[in-house]
Design a protein around this motif. Structure first.
Motif, mmCIF file in Angstrom:
data_model
loop_
_atom_site.group_PDB
_atom_site.id
_atom_site.type_symbol
_atom_site.label_atom_id
_atom_site.label_comp_id
_atom_site.label_asym_id
_atom_site.label_seq_id
_atom_site.Cartn_x
_atom_site.Cartn_y
_atom_site.Cartn_z
ATOM 1 N N ASN A 22 -44.796 19.434 -29.750
ATOM 2 C CA ASN A 22 -45.039 17.981 -28.694
ATOM 3 C C ASN A 22 -43.671 17.409 -28.640
ATOM 4 N N LEU A 23 -43.237 16.944 -27.859
ATOM 5 C CA LEU A 23 -41.848 16.605 -27.360
ATOM 6 C C LEU A 23 -41.761 15.245 -26.992
ATOM 7 N N SER A 76 -45.866 21.920 -25.701
ATOM 8 C CA SER A 76 -44.991 22.489 -24.840
ATOM 9 C C SER A 76 -44.949 23.981 -24.423
ATOM 10 N N GLN A 77 -44.722 24.390 -23.338
ATOM 11 C CA GLN A 77 -44.729 25.790 -22.811
ATOM 12 C C GLN A 77 -43.495 26.360 -22.333
ATOM 13 N N PRO A 78 -43.371 27.592 -22.371
ATOM 14 C CA PRO A 78 -41.905 28.003 -21.694
ATOM 15 C C PRO A 78 -41.919 27.688 -20.491
ATOM 16 N N MET A 137 -31.607 15.786 -19.416
ATOM 17 C CA MET A 137 -31.735 16.295 -20.535
ATOM 18 C C MET A 137 -32.192 17.982 -20.259
ATOM 19 N N LYS A 138 -31.478 18.918 -20.837
ATOM 20 C CA LYS A 138 -31.772 20.362 -20.595
ATOM 21 C C LYS A 138 -32.800 20.753 -21.564
ATOM 22 N N LEU A 139 -33.925 21.209 -21.201
ATOM 23 C CA LEU A 139 -35.168 21.306 -22.254
ATOM 24 C C LEU A 139 -35.136 22.948 -22.237
ATOM 25 N N LEU A 154 -32.103 20.333 -25.644
ATOM 26 C CA LEU A 154 -32.957 20.577 -26.664
ATOM 27 C C LEU A 154 -33.689 21.965 -26.578
ATOM 28 N N SER A 155 -33.618 22.569 -27.647
ATOM 29 C CA SER A 155 -34.315 23.831 -27.651
ATOM 30 C C SER A 155 -35.421 23.821 -28.951
ATOM 31 N N VAL A 156 -36.770 24.161 -28.121
ATOM 32 C CA VAL A 156 -37.905 23.989 -29.312
ATOM 33 C C VAL A 156 -38.504 25.181 -29.079
#
Lengths: 116, 116
Positions: free
Chosen positions: B18-19, B80-82, B110-112, B11-13
């Motif tokens: 908010n995740l 969310s933050q880097p 899950m790779k975020l 997932l890329s955001v």
């Protein structure tokens, strides 16, 4: 507080050579100890776990073995490494489930093993 | 046999969202459900543990919920933050009639990626 030590951090070994990875836990007694392997795209694979000294359960038949010579020491070994043994090896511990505390699993920093 | 699934695999955001991270398991007989974070080349870090009798657990910006009847757990990450970029894994500890299990069953993670 409890800490887990795992070494070495990286290892490059030729095919057919022996292997010894060591893991120790500090600050607790009679922990459950685990060895996992993580290969790219395959998730975490449980290799061995131990609920006490000399008690080892093997999850996957292979040329690896594990030993628990002391309460807080867990060793992963091989007599002759295969190319397929390459991967990221992780040691982990938690408290036994019958204790009153619901214990999370704590991991070491891992050993990156490359068999050439 | 317990199986744990995490979808999507990646997932890329953008930063600030908010995740919701999803985890599903096939057998509702679990002792606890655990969430972990893994940074590249590192071991897993325990984030939250939800006991089977609990519905949720919170730590800072993280909140994990558990619905055993539907076989689902979710991890909420607020704002969310880097620095939240990592692989997130969930794992279920089976609760077996013969005395329980000490072996966690992991999802594949899950790779975020949180983009600044």
């Amino acid at each position: 507080s409890q800490t887990i030590h795992q070494w070495p951090a990286t290892l490059v070994q030729p095919v057919g050579s022996p292997l010894s990875l060591e893991c120790t836990v500090e600050g607790t007694s009679n922990p459950n100890l685990y060895w996992y392997r993580q290969a790219a795209g395959r998730g975490l694979q449980l290799l061995f776990y131990s609920v006490g000294i000399g008690q080892i359960s093997s999850e996957v038949p292979q040329n690896l073995s594990a030993s628990r010579p002391q309460d807080r020491q867990f060793i992963l070994s091989s007599k002759k490494l295969l190319l397929s043994d390459s991967g990221f090896y992780l040691c982990a511990w938690n408290r036994q489930k019958h204790s009153s505390y619901n214990s999370p699993l704590h991991f070491g920093n891992g050993t990156r093993l490359t068999v050439t | 046999k317990q199986e744990v699934t995490q979808i999507p695999a990646a997932l890329s955001v953008p930063e600030g969202e908010n995740l919701v991270l999803n985890c599903s398991f096939t057998d509702s007989a679990i002792y606890n459900l655990q969430w972990f974070r893994q940074d590249p080349g590192k071991g897993l870090t325990s984030l939250l543990l939800i006991q089977s009798s609990q519905r949720e657990q919170t730590s800072g910006r993280l909140n994990a919920s558990l619905d055993k009847s539907s076989g689902r757990s979710t991890l909420y990450i607020a704002a969310s933050q880097p620095g939240d970029s990592a692989t997130y894994l969930c794992a279920a500890l089976p609760d077996l009639p013969q005395g329980g299990s000490e072996k966690l069953v992991f999802g594949k993670g899950m790779k975020l990626t949180v983009n600044p």
